[in-house]
Write a protein that holds these residues in place. Structure first.
Motif, PDB file in Angstrom:
ATOM      1  N   MET A  17      95.488   6.852 -56.737  1.00  0.00           N
ATOM      2  CA  MET A  17      95.143   5.614 -56.034  1.00  0.00           C
ATOM      3  C   MET A  17      94.862   5.905 -54.570  1.00  0.00           C
ATOM      4  SD  MET A  17      94.519   2.383 -56.058  1.00  0.00           S
ATOM      5  CE  MET A  17      95.223   1.569 -57.495  1.00  0.00           C
ATOM      6  N   SER A  18      95.673   6.719 -53.965  1.00  0.00           N
ATOM      7  CA  SER A  18      95.473   7.076 -52.563  1.00  0.00           C
ATOM      8  C   SER A  18      94.109   7.743 -52.360  1.00  0.00           C
ATOM      9  CB  SER A  18      96.592   8.009 -52.108  1.00  0.00           C
ATOM     10  OG  SER A  18      96.400   8.407 -50.790  1.00  0.00           O
ATOM     11  N   ASP A  19      93.764   8.672 -53.225  1.00  0.00           N
ATOM     12  CA  ASP A  19      92.466   9.354 -53.143  1.00  0.00           C
ATOM     13  C   ASP A  19      91.312   8.378 -53.329  1.00  0.00           C
ATOM     14  OD1 ASP A  19      93.775  11.749 -52.760  1.00  0.00           O
ATOM     15  OD2 ASP A  19      93.474  12.461 -54.816  1.00  0.00           O
ATOM     16  N   LEU A  20      91.433   7.507 -54.311  1.00  0.00           N
ATOM     17  CA  LEU A  20      90.359   6.548 -54.577  1.00  0.00           C
ATOM     18  C   LEU A  20      90.188   5.550 -53.436  1.00  0.00           C
ATOM     19  CD1 LEU A  20      90.951   5.971 -58.385  1.00  0.00           C
ATOM     20  CD2 LEU A  20      88.884   6.924 -57.329  1.00  0.00           C
ATOM     21  N   LEU A  21      91.298   5.176 -52.794  1.00  0.00           N
ATOM     22  CA  LEU A  21      91.208   4.237 -51.672  1.00  0.00           C
ATOM     23  C   LEU A  21      90.484   4.843 -50.474  1.00  0.00           C
ATOM     24  CD1 LEU A  21      94.708   2.543 -51.860  1.00  0.00           C
ATOM     25  CD2 LEU A  21      92.483   1.419 -52.179  1.00  0.00           C
ATOM     26  N   LYS A  22      90.421   6.143 -50.409  1.00  0.00           N
ATOM     27  CA  LYS A  22      89.663   6.810 -49.343  1.00  0.00           C
ATOM     28  C   LYS A  22      88.165   6.714 -49.607  1.00  0.00           C
ATOM     29  CE  LYS A  22      93.367  10.076 -48.467  1.00  0.00           C
ATOM     30  NZ  LYS A  22      93.847  11.444 -48.691  1.00  0.00           N
ATOM     31  N   GLU A  23      87.808   6.466 -50.872  1.00  0.00           N
ATOM     32  CA  GLU A  23      86.403   6.430 -51.272  1.00  0.00           C
ATOM     33  C   GLU A  23      85.837   5.019 -51.396  1.00  0.00           C
ATOM     34  OE1 GLU A  23      86.165   8.596 -54.944  1.00  0.00           O
ATOM     35  OE2 GLU A  23      87.287  10.284 -54.123  1.00  0.00           O
ATOM     36  N   LYS A  24      86.689   4.050 -51.757  1.00  0.00           N
ATOM     37  CA  LYS A  24      86.201   2.687 -51.997  1.00  0.00           C
ATOM     38  C   LYS A  24      87.334   1.695 -51.831  1.00  0.00           C
ATOM     39  CE  LYS A  24      84.988   3.898 -56.244  1.00  0.00           C
ATOM     40  NZ  LYS A  24      84.440   3.793 -57.575  1.00  0.00           N
ATOM     41  N   SER A  25      86.988   0.420 -51.819  1.00  0.00           N
ATOM     42  CA  SER A  25      88.006  -0.618 -51.661  1.00  0.00           C
ATOM     43  C   SER A  25      88.805  -0.796 -52.949  1.00  0.00           C
ATOM     44  CB  SER A  25      87.359  -1.946 -51.271  1.00  0.00           C
ATOM     45  OG  SER A  25      86.645  -2.488 -52.361  1.00  0.00           O
ATOM     46  N   PHE A  26      89.994  -1.361 -52.803  1.00  0.00           N
ATOM     47  CA  PHE A  26      90.883  -1.571 -53.939  1.00  0.00           C
ATOM     48  C   PHE A  26      90.210  -2.395 -55.035  1.00  0.00           C
ATOM     49  CE2 PHE A  26      94.136  -4.125 -56.103  1.00  0.00           C
ATOM     50  CZ  PHE A  26      94.911  -3.109 -56.643  1.00  0.00           C
ATOM     51  N   ASP A  27      89.475  -3.417 -54.643  1.00  0.00           N
ATOM     52  CA  ASP A  27      88.821  -4.290 -55.622  1.00  0.00           C
ATOM     53  C   ASP A  27      87.782  -3.562 -56.473  1.00  0.00           C
ATOM     54  OD1 ASP A  27      90.315  -6.502 -54.865  1.00  0.00           O
ATOM     55  OD2 ASP A  27      88.837  -7.152 -53.381  1.00  0.00           O
ATOM     56  N   HIS A  28      87.251  -2.465 -55.976  1.00  0.00           N
ATOM     57  CA  HIS A  28      86.237  -1.717 -56.716  1.00  0.00           C
ATOM     58  C   HIS A  28      86.802  -0.556 -57.534  1.00  0.00           C
ATOM     59  CE1 HIS A  28      83.662  -3.815 -53.754  1.00  0.00           C
ATOM     60  NE2 HIS A  28      82.939  -3.988 -54.840  1.00  0.00           N
ATOM     61  N   ILE A  29      88.108  -0.375 -57.496  1.00  0.00           N
ATOM     62  CA  ILE A  29      88.753   0.679 -58.281  1.00  0.00           C
ATOM     63  C   ILE A  29      89.137   0.107 -59.637  1.00  0.00           C
ATOM     64  CG2 ILE A  29      90.762   2.204 -58.450  1.00  0.00           C
ATOM     65  CD1 ILE A  29      90.770   2.261 -55.353  1.00  0.00           C
TER      66      ILE A  29
END
Length: 64
Positions: A17-29
């Motif tokens: 989750m931490s890695d993905l939040l660096k790439e996009k917003s929470f709503d788009h994960i």
């Protein structure tokens, strides 16, 4: 005593989750992206959390 496998699964999900939040917003994960990045199955994720919102709430509570 907590099972080490549970701790490792939670850590993998949090790191993903931490890695993905660096790439996009929470709503788009998506949950699918999250479990792929964590290297776990969807059923493992849902064993620990109801959805990504519950996961992030527990993560934030533990962090703060």
């Amino acid at each position: 005593m907590t099972d080490i496998r549970i701790l490792k699964t939670h850590q993998a999900i949090e790191n993903a989750m931490s890695d993905l939040l660096k790439e996009k917003s929470f709503d788009h994960i998506t949950t699918t992206e999250l479990v792929k990045r964590a290297g776990i199955s969807r059923s493992s994720f849902y064993t620990h959390y109801q959805d990504k919102y519950e996961m992030i709430d527990k993560y934030q509570s533990a962090f703060f």
